[in-house]
Design an enzyme around this catalytic site. Structure first.
Site, PDB file in Angstrom:
ATOM      1  N   ASP A  82     -75.677  55.944  10.792  1.00  0.00           N
ATOM      2  CA  ASP A  82     -74.494  56.099  11.647  1.00  0.00           C
ATOM      3  C   ASP A  82     -74.773  57.288  12.560  1.00  0.00           C
ATOM      4  O   ASP A  82     -75.080  58.382  12.087  1.00  0.00           O
ATOM      5  CB  ASP A  82     -73.271  56.361  10.754  1.00  0.00           C
ATOM      6  CG  ASP A  82     -71.954  56.232  11.502  1.00  0.00           C
ATOM      7  OD1 ASP A  82     -71.927  56.499  12.717  1.00  0.00           O
ATOM      8  OD2 ASP A  82     -70.942  55.888  10.858  1.00  0.00           O
ATOM      9  N   ASP A  93     -69.760  56.531  19.066  1.00  0.00           N
ATOM     10  CA  ASP A  93     -69.941  56.489  17.614  1.00  0.00           C
ATOM     11  C   ASP A  93     -70.399  55.077  17.280  1.00  0.00           C
ATOM     12  O   ASP A  93     -69.693  54.104  17.592  1.00  0.00           O
ATOM     13  CB  ASP A  93     -68.572  56.823  16.976  1.00  0.00           C
ATOM     14  CG  ASP A  93     -68.601  56.911  15.468  1.00  0.00           C
ATOM     15  OD1 ASP A  93     -69.664  56.730  14.861  1.00  0.00           O
ATOM     16  OD2 ASP A  93     -67.509  57.163  14.897  1.00  0.00           O
ATOM     17  N   HIS A 153     -61.203  54.274  14.178  1.00  0.00           N
ATOM     18  CA  HIS A 153     -60.365  55.415  14.555  1.00  0.00           C
ATOM     19  C   HIS A 153     -60.338  55.607  16.056  1.00  0.00           C
ATOM     20  O   HIS A 153     -61.275  55.218  16.756  1.00  0.00           O
ATOM     21  CB  HIS A 153     -60.935  56.674  13.888  1.00  0.00           C
ATOM     22  CG  HIS A 153     -62.432  56.789  14.017  1.00  0.00           C
ATOM     23  ND1 HIS A 153     -63.029  57.487  15.017  1.00  0.00           N
ATOM     24  CD2 HIS A 153     -63.443  56.237  13.295  1.00  0.00           C
ATOM     25  CE1 HIS A 153     -64.338  57.391  14.907  1.00  0.00           C
ATOM     26  NE2 HIS A 153     -64.624  56.623  13.865  1.00  0.00           N
ATOM     27  N   HIS A 161     -61.864  61.839  14.818  1.00  0.00           N
ATOM     28  CA  HIS A 161     -60.732  61.077  14.295  1.00  0.00           C
ATOM     29  C   HIS A 161     -59.466  61.603  14.983  1.00  0.00           C
ATOM     30  O   HIS A 161     -58.909  62.609  14.588  1.00  0.00           O
ATOM     31  CB  HIS A 161     -60.641  61.185  12.777  1.00  0.00           C
ATOM     32  CG  HIS A 161     -61.764  60.456  12.099  1.00  0.00           C
ATOM     33  ND1 HIS A 161     -61.631  59.177  11.624  1.00  0.00           N
ATOM     34  CD2 HIS A 161     -63.043  60.806  11.872  1.00  0.00           C
ATOM     35  CE1 HIS A 161     -62.799  58.780  11.113  1.00  0.00           C
ATOM     36  NE2 HIS A 161     -63.661  59.750  11.246  1.00  0.00           N
ATOM     37  N   GLU A 186     -65.256  49.923  12.838  1.00  0.00           N
ATOM     38  CA  GLU A 186     -66.390  49.977  11.917  1.00  0.00           C
ATOM     39  C   GLU A 186     -66.123  49.259  10.602  1.00  0.00           C
ATOM     40  O   GLU A 186     -65.731  49.873   9.617  1.00  0.00           O
ATOM     41  CB  GLU A 186     -66.842  51.415  11.668  1.00  0.00           C
ATOM     42  CG  GLU A 186     -65.757  52.409  11.327  1.00  0.00           C
ATOM     43  CD  GLU A 186     -66.320  53.838  11.247  1.00  0.00           C
ATOM     44  OE1 GLU A 186     -67.371  54.040  10.632  1.00  0.00           O
ATOM     45  OE2 GLU A 186     -65.680  54.741  11.814  1.00  0.00           O
ATOM     46  N   GLU A 281     -70.873  49.342  13.610  1.00  0.00           N
ATOM     47  CA  GLU A 281     -69.850  50.083  14.366  1.00  0.00           C
ATOM     48  C   GLU A 281     -70.138  50.104  15.856  1.00  0.00           C
ATOM     49  O   GLU A 281     -71.289  50.251  16.273  1.00  0.00           O
ATOM     50  CB  GLU A 281     -69.782  51.535  13.849  1.00  0.00           C
ATOM     51  CG  GLU A 281     -68.735  52.391  14.566  1.00  0.00           C
ATOM     52  CD  GLU A 281     -68.587  53.785  13.978  1.00  0.00           C
ATOM     53  OE1 GLU A 281     -69.529  54.273  13.332  1.00  0.00           O
ATOM     54  OE2 GLU A 281     -67.510  54.383  14.171  1.00  0.00           O
TER      55      GLU A 281
HETATM   56 MN    MN Z   1     -69.825  56.297  12.853  1.00  0.00          MN
HETATM   57 MN    MN Z   2     -66.651  56.143  13.253  1.00  0.00          MN
END
Ligand code: MN
Ligand code: MN
Length: 298
Positions: A82, A93, A153, A161, A186, A281
């Site tokens: 990630d 992200d 998020h 977040h 995700e 994600e």
């Molecule tokens: Mn991530």
């Molecule tokens: Mn994330």
């Protein structure tokens, strides 16, 4: 400009993710993976939005390498990598699961398929609960379970977040997607034997500033200033401060900052039945034309 920076960060994160996807990581340590992937992000002109996460098998999320971490990837491992890139605090992200054991291909495919179906429906006004339903249905139809207590998020400048959650299951209530806001989606998937939840583990190796209140320890305050100047409110790892502080001292000072609640430590998240977990994600921004998935492969 904000949207342009989100798009730039997204292009870089997507390029790096695709390199990660095709590379053979067997025999590499998690330290090598984190340092290499973070290097690829920086080489392209972005900063890391958070330490690269290398969460293996039943560890669903939030593991990053310790300094010189010798944990080594085996051919039976399933690894969620990630990664986050940021330009002026605007974050991309994205995550991919690498797996070299064909018996877990279905798990990886279910995460990818759930994400792909979610990306096909996102636009301004779509309810987060409906995205959750699509993710849950896709995963269950493929014979697997979504992780119910992990979610996507909203994103803000220097904020991973930003307050709103995009669930991986159907749920009552929730919000609707706003135009020109950034979100990460995700899906996390586990096996039919999994509990479909994660619990906190003992290990904590990702940190972020909580408050800039002075600690009355001059050296700890100096570290706190360094963290703020370099990472702002974004997460960081011990690896990122051991160029300036010797490792043992860095751990002590970080311990002081955590005790004083100036810094928060995030535990790793483990599937409750210790079943393997896969993740995929993307970051996306609904707009007047539909949606821009900033982290889509070009
Ligand atoms: Mn991530
Ligand atoms: Mn994330």
């Amino acid at each position: 400009m904000q949207i342009e920076d989100y798009v730039k960060a997204g292009k870089i994160a997507a390029e790096v993710r695709e390199l990660v996807r095709v590379k053979d990581w067997i025999g590499k340590t998690v330290y090598e993976i984190c340092e290499q992937v973070e290097g690829e992000i920086k080489k392209r002109g972005a900063k890391c939005a958070f330490p690269v996460n290398t969460s293996i098998n039943e560890v669903a999320a939030h593991y990053t390498a310790e300094p010189n971490d010798q944990i080594t990837i085996k051919d039976t491992d399933l690894v969620k990598i990630d990664l986050g890139a940021q330009i002026n605090g605007y974050i991309a992200d994205t995550a991919v699961t690498v797996c070299y054991d064909a018996q877990f291909d279905g798990l990886v495919q279910a995460a990818e398929e759930a994400l792909s179906n979610a990306m096909s429906m996102v636009k301004t006004g779509v309810k987060a609960s409906d995205i959750g339903r699509t993710i849950e249905t896709t995963i269950k139809q493929m014979g697997f379970k979504p992780i119910a207590n992990l979610s996507g998020h909203s994103l803000g400048q220097y904020t991973i977040h930003a307050g709103k959650s995009i669930p991986n299951i159907w749920s009552i209530g929730g919000f609707s997607l706003s135009e020109n806001s950034a979100y990460a989606c995700e899906p996390f998937v586990t096996t039919g034997q999994g509990g479909g939840f994660v619990r906190n583990g003992q290990i904590k190796n990702i940190f972020a500033i909580n408050s800039r209140k002075k600690t009355k320890n001059a050296e700890a305050d100096k570290l706190l200033d360094f963290i703020w100047e370099n990472f702002n409110m974004l997460p960081f790892a011990l690896r990122w401060i051991t160029k300036e502080w010797e490792e043992k001292r860095a751990r002590e000072l970080l311990g002081i900052l955590i005790k004083k609640k100036a810094v928060q430590a995030y535990p790793i998240l483990i599937e409750v039945n210790e079943q393997r977990v896969a993740q995929a994600e993307h970051t996306f921004i609904p707009n007047e034309n539909g949606v821009t998935v900033t982290t889509i492969a070009q």
